[in-house]
Design a protein around this motif. Structure first.
Motif, mmCIF file in Angstrom:
data_model
loop_
_atom_site.group_PDB
_atom_site.id
_atom_site.type_symbol
_atom_site.label_atom_id
_atom_site.label_comp_id
_atom_site.label_asym_id
_atom_site.label_seq_id
_atom_site.Cartn_x
_atom_site.Cartn_y
_atom_site.Cartn_z
ATOM 1 N N ILE A 122 117.236 75.741 62.544
ATOM 2 C CA ILE A 122 117.374 73.918 61.637
ATOM 3 C C ILE A 122 118.295 73.617 62.997
ATOM 4 C CG2 ILE A 122 118.534 71.974 60.303
ATOM 5 C CD1 ILE A 122 117.984 74.788 57.723
ATOM 6 N N GLU A 123 117.652 72.478 63.247
ATOM 7 C CA GLU A 123 118.397 72.366 64.420
ATOM 8 C C GLU A 123 119.291 70.666 64.763
ATOM 9 O OE1 GLU A 123 116.497 72.469 68.355
ATOM 10 O OE2 GLU A 123 116.248 74.817 68.297
ATOM 11 N N ASP A 124 120.432 70.593 65.168
ATOM 12 C CA ASP A 124 121.402 69.271 64.526
ATOM 13 C C ASP A 124 120.728 68.136 63.160
ATOM 14 O OD1 ASP A 124 123.195 67.240 65.970
ATOM 15 O OD2 ASP A 124 120.917 66.112 67.091
ATOM 16 N N GLY A 128 125.007 66.797 62.374
ATOM 17 C CA GLY A 128 125.184 67.883 63.002
ATOM 18 C C GLY A 128 124.411 69.431 63.048
ATOM 19 N N ALA A 129 124.152 69.745 61.771
ATOM 20 C CA ALA A 129 124.022 70.819 61.069
ATOM 21 C C ALA A 129 123.221 72.297 62.297
ATOM 22 C CB ALA A 129 124.013 70.938 60.089
ATOM 23 N N ASN A 130 123.219 73.247 62.003
ATOM 24 C CA ASN A 130 122.531 73.965 63.036
ATOM 25 C C ASN A 130 122.823 75.427 62.417
ATOM 26 O OD1 ASN A 130 120.981 72.500 65.765
ATOM 27 N ND2 ASN A 130 123.334 72.397 65.735
ATOM 28 N N ILE A 145 113.263 71.177 62.476
ATOM 29 C CA ILE A 145 112.991 72.738 61.596
ATOM 30 C C ILE A 145 112.203 73.493 62.755
ATOM 31 C CG2 ILE A 145 112.808 73.565 59.787
ATOM 32 C CD1 ILE A 145 113.568 71.427 57.782
ATOM 33 N N PHE A 146 111.955 74.358 62.611
ATOM 34 C CA PHE A 146 111.586 75.589 62.999
ATOM 35 C C PHE A 146 111.131 76.739 62.481
ATOM 36 C CE2 PHE A 146 113.380 73.548 66.717
ATOM 37 C CZ PHE A 146 112.628 73.372 67.494
ATOM 38 N N ARG A 169 108.106 77.883 65.719
ATOM 39 C CA ARG A 169 106.632 76.749 65.635
ATOM 40 C C ARG A 169 107.420 75.425 64.714
ATOM 41 N NH1 ARG A 169 103.285 74.687 62.025
ATOM 42 N NH2 ARG A 169 103.318 76.038 61.139
ATOM 43 N N GLU A 170 107.476 74.409 65.364
ATOM 44 C CA GLU A 170 108.982 73.068 65.006
ATOM 45 C C GLU A 170 107.415 72.729 63.466
ATOM 46 O OE1 GLU A 170 111.063 69.516 65.741
ATOM 47 O OE2 GLU A 170 109.281 70.255 67.453
ATOM 48 N N ILE A 171 107.946 72.003 62.596
ATOM 49 C CA ILE A 171 107.327 71.547 61.333
ATOM 50 C C ILE A 171 107.749 70.563 60.848
ATOM 51 C CG2 ILE A 171 106.098 73.837 60.382
ATOM 52 C CD1 ILE A 171 108.723 74.112 58.113
ATOM 53 N N THR A 172 107.292 69.715 60.647
ATOM 54 C CA THR A 172 107.854 68.644 59.933
ATOM 55 C C THR A 172 107.703 68.697 58.128
ATOM 56 O OG1 THR A 172 107.357 67.569 61.234
ATOM 57 C CG2 THR A 172 107.178 66.033 59.522
ATOM 58 N N LEU A 173 109.235 68.232 57.543
ATOM 59 C CA LEU A 173 108.763 68.146 55.889
ATOM 60 C C LEU A 173 109.295 66.883 55.214
ATOM 61 C CD1 LEU A 173 110.799 71.650 55.660
ATOM 62 C CD2 LEU A 173 107.938 71.447 55.782
#
Length: 509
Positions: free
Chosen positions: A264-266, A282-284, A323-324, A328-332
């Protein structure tokens, strides 16, 4: 001779097919705080329901003596008339009524059949002051938090001129601050001569507040410990509760950590009510296969909000970040997207959001993955039964069969049903929010064993918990969250309660 306000002698209670209590004897001294400990299903609440008349005289064997007189209560009103008041774990307040109306519900201040509102609000204000609650008596109960609602319940008991106050898991849903305030209040009531019986799984609180502790196991009274004369430790209480020594509260585990499962990025989430307020900023964080990762934070830090927003945006407004999954980047965009991408979230509130309490185990286990059992638009009932029964056995869910109603199970067994439901979706990433809240030490050990097993199967597990010892004993790595921000990350080897608390309070002054 000891001045006992209560004596219960030879109490036995049988339900169809189950002996809940067998020849239990309990004595409670006047003006003491007496704790009752035991695993889920040990008979603690049943004993208190016998005492308070929820189970009336004639439905059990044995005798009850209160204030020197034998009592044969036919219902709660009879016990309250004697000065015995029970506050259940599920609070019995009407959210749409005011605090004052709740305090005197069924005990109204009236003249000639008409409620005297001036007297009602005046007396309620005095009672609120007595329990240390700075709220207007006309405030609606739905507008105050759970901690304050507990205090309203105690004020309600004081309005009934309580002599013996019974509290069933009073701090289970409270944060540390509210818990400390409630325990201080109980000490104050003791000083005023009010006797308290408290049922709790939080052994550190019990040791800190109780004068004596009675331990029940499998419906039998094991022993009563006096903190003034006996050497009382949490380990000794646990040994009495489970019938064996727990040398280690956490099962041994050697992790086999693999590749990155989720990153999880930013990640930023705004409040759905106050759109300008960031609840996560901005959680990573990174989860790897075979790894158990902890998420620590004080109440209101944003732990649950972070988890729910990641789980298909089931919480929050104006969510941003990336979110990866497996690189691979995914969209939820929805919960279904999250499930389809191998992400599962077990909620902290299993009774409200995790389970259908009026349905059986079978229907609950299959609820999140019905498509796996469907053929031609119909769910295969035989397959559903087989799946649920296999989980009942592998998860050691204590129920005769999968037709048992979930709401009638103990807290630990309900939690196993929640885990079964999400494991059946075959996730790669499991987010477990307060997975052991409200369950006893024996059931906790079983849940920890299940979590270890899931990690050994190559799943990435994120555990959110308010109990720092739990995170330290279970997790391979721990993130700390404060005011919506990730403020630290520590490995198991470097983690201590003090270090985590430093990170958890960073920026909250």
């Amino acid at each position: 001779m000891t001045d006992d306000i209560l004596q219960m002698r030879g109490i036995s209670k049988v339900f169809p097919g189950v002996r809940a209590l067998e020849d239990v004897t309990l004595s409670v001294r006047r003006g003491e705080i007496h704790a009752i400990c035991g695993e889920n299903g040990a008979g603690k609440s049943t004993l208190m329901k016998v005492l308070s008349g929820v189970y009336p005289h004639g439905s059990y064997d044995g005798q009850i003596f209160f204030d020197g007189e034998e009592c044969r209560f036919g219902g709660i009103r009879d016990s309250e008339h004697k000065g015995i008041v029970i506050i259940h774990q599920e609070l019995a307040l009407c959210p749409q009524l005011s605090i004052a109306e709740n305090i005197f519900l069924g005990n109204e201040r009236a003249r000639r059949g008409i409620i005297d509102w001036n007297r009602t609000n005046y007396e309620a204000t005095n009672l609120l002051r007595r329990v240390g609650l700075d709220e207007s008596a006309v405030t609606q109960v739905s507008d105050i938090g759970v901690g304050k609602q507990q205090l309203v319940e105690i004020a309600k008991a004081l309005a009934k001129e309580v002599k013996l106050l019974i509290l069933d898991e009073p701090t289970a849903a409270l944060n540390d601050e509210d818990s400390a305030h409630l325990l201080d209040l109980l000490r104050g009531l003791r000083d005023q001569g009010i006797t308290c019986v408290i049922i709790s799984h939080k052994l550190n609180e019990i040791v800190g507040i109780a004068d004596r502790i009675s331990i029940i196991r499998d419906g039998r009274m094991i022993e009563t410990l006096d903190l003034a004369t006996d050497e009382v430790t949490e380990d000794r209480i646990i040994s009495g509760m489970v019938g064996r020594d727990l040398e280690h509260r956490f099962p041994p585990h050697e992790p086999n950590i693999g590749s990155e499962a989720l990153r999880i990025e930013d990640w930023t989430v705004h409040s759905p009510v106050q759109h300008e307020r960031k609840v996560v900023a901005g959680a990573n964080l990174v989860l790897r296969r075979g790894e158990i990762v902890g998420l620590a934070g004080l109440m209101g830090a944003g732990r649950t909000e972070l988890a729910m927003s990641v789980f298909g945006r089931s919480y929050g407004h104006n969510i941003s970040g990336r979110i990866f999954k497996d690189g691979r980047e995914i969209t939820l965009r929805s919960v279904r997207d999250a499930i389809d991408n191998g992400i599962a979230y077990a909620t902290e509130d299993r009774k409200r959001y995790g389970l259908n309490l009026i349905q059986d185990i079978q229907r609950n286990v299959s609820a999140a993955a019905l498509d796996k059992l469907a053929s031609g638009g119909w769910v295969n009932d035989n397959e559903e039964h087989k799946v649920a029964d296999s989980f009942r056995r592998s998860m050691n869910i204590k129920a005769p069969n999968v037709s048992a109603i979930t709401g009638k199970l103990s807290g630990g067994n309900q939690q196993k049903v929640v885990l079964s439901k999400w494991i059946f979706t075959d996730p790669d990433v499991l987010i477990l929010d307060e997975p052991t809240r409200g369950i006893d030490v024996g059931a906790k050990y079983e849940i920890y064993t299940i979590i270890n097993r899931l990690a050994d199967e190559g799943k990435a597990v994120l555990v959110i918990s308010s109990e720092l010892p739990e995170l330290l004993g279970l997790c391979d790595r721990i993130y700390a969250l404060s005011a919506g921000r990730i403020t630290g990350e520590v490995s198991r080897a470097d983690a201590t309660q003090e270090r985590l608390m430093q990170y958890m309070t960073k920026g909250t002054e």
